[in-house]
Enzyme design. Sequence first.
Site, PDB file in Angstrom:
ATOM      1  N   HIS A  84       0.804  -1.223   0.000  1.00 20.29           N
ATOM      2  CA  HIS A  84       0.000   0.000   0.000  1.00 20.29           C
ATOM      3  C   HIS A  84       0.842   1.281   0.000  1.00 20.29           C
ATOM      4  O   HIS A  84       0.276   2.369  -0.131  1.00 20.29           O
ATOM      5  CB  HIS A  84      -0.955   0.010   1.201  1.00 20.29           C
ATOM      6  CG  HIS A  84      -0.305   0.412   2.475  1.00 20.29           C
ATOM      7  ND1 HIS A  84       0.534  -0.423   3.169  1.00 20.29           N
ATOM      8  CD2 HIS A  84      -0.353   1.570   3.161  1.00 20.29           C
ATOM      9  CE1 HIS A  84       0.972   0.207   4.241  1.00 20.29           C
ATOM     10  NE2 HIS A  84       0.455   1.425   4.262  1.00 20.29           N
ATOM     11  N   HIS A  99       1.306   6.766  -0.789  1.00 25.43           N
ATOM     12  CA  HIS A  99       0.572   5.984   0.202  1.00 25.43           C
ATOM     13  C   HIS A  99      -0.868   5.833  -0.270  1.00 25.43           C
ATOM     14  O   HIS A  99      -1.624   6.801  -0.308  1.00 25.43           O
ATOM     15  CB  HIS A  99       0.621   6.691   1.557  1.00 25.43           C
ATOM     16  CG  HIS A  99       0.099   5.867   2.678  1.00 25.43           C
ATOM     17  ND1 HIS A  99      -1.253   5.652   2.881  1.00 25.43           N
ATOM     18  CD2 HIS A  99       0.745   5.200   3.659  1.00 25.43           C
ATOM     19  CE1 HIS A  99      -1.403   4.885   3.951  1.00 25.43           C
ATOM     20  NE2 HIS A  99      -0.213   4.600   4.437  1.00 25.43           N
TER      21      HIS A  99
END
Length: 176
Positions: A84, A99
């Site tokens: 992620h 992110h």
Amino acid sequence: MGFLNNLFGNKEKNVSETPAAKSIICEPNTIYSPLKGTVIPLAEVSDPVFAEEVMGPGVGIEPEEGKLYAPVEGEIITVFPTGHAIGMKTADGMEVLLHIGIDTVQLEGDGFQAFVKQGDHVKAGELLVEFDCAKIKDKGYQTTTMVLVPNAALLGNMSKPHTGKVEVLEQIFNFQ
């Protein structure tokens, strides 16, 4: 290796890129959009760690599709084990943290597939991660993706970021 390398751990490279990647010439200290979507000011992101620029200045992007591309040319310095988050560093020393989502670390990688690993050199527009927007939202998480520059204090003044609709590899901000 800098802030991002200390923050995240290590991680197959399947080079896929946007058609625009073949023609882009990256300007120094310039960030291009890693997603197709809508850019929002970082202050509007619902997570205070990002909104208050604890991880550095940048923007949030509400993605229209689950493909994250390299916003700069550089080295992959970190790939979070869950896929992620990715850290990059350009040849001129700018660090970039990407992110995907808010609190998506809690998904433990479910819905994320990284195509790069630490040490890879990528061009702007190369596919870094595919993520399942519907799955992320179904599990109760936001897909807002942060594009941050943790070492911005070393780069000068950040321009006012582009906000609103954006295509992959459109310039979103730079430092002077």
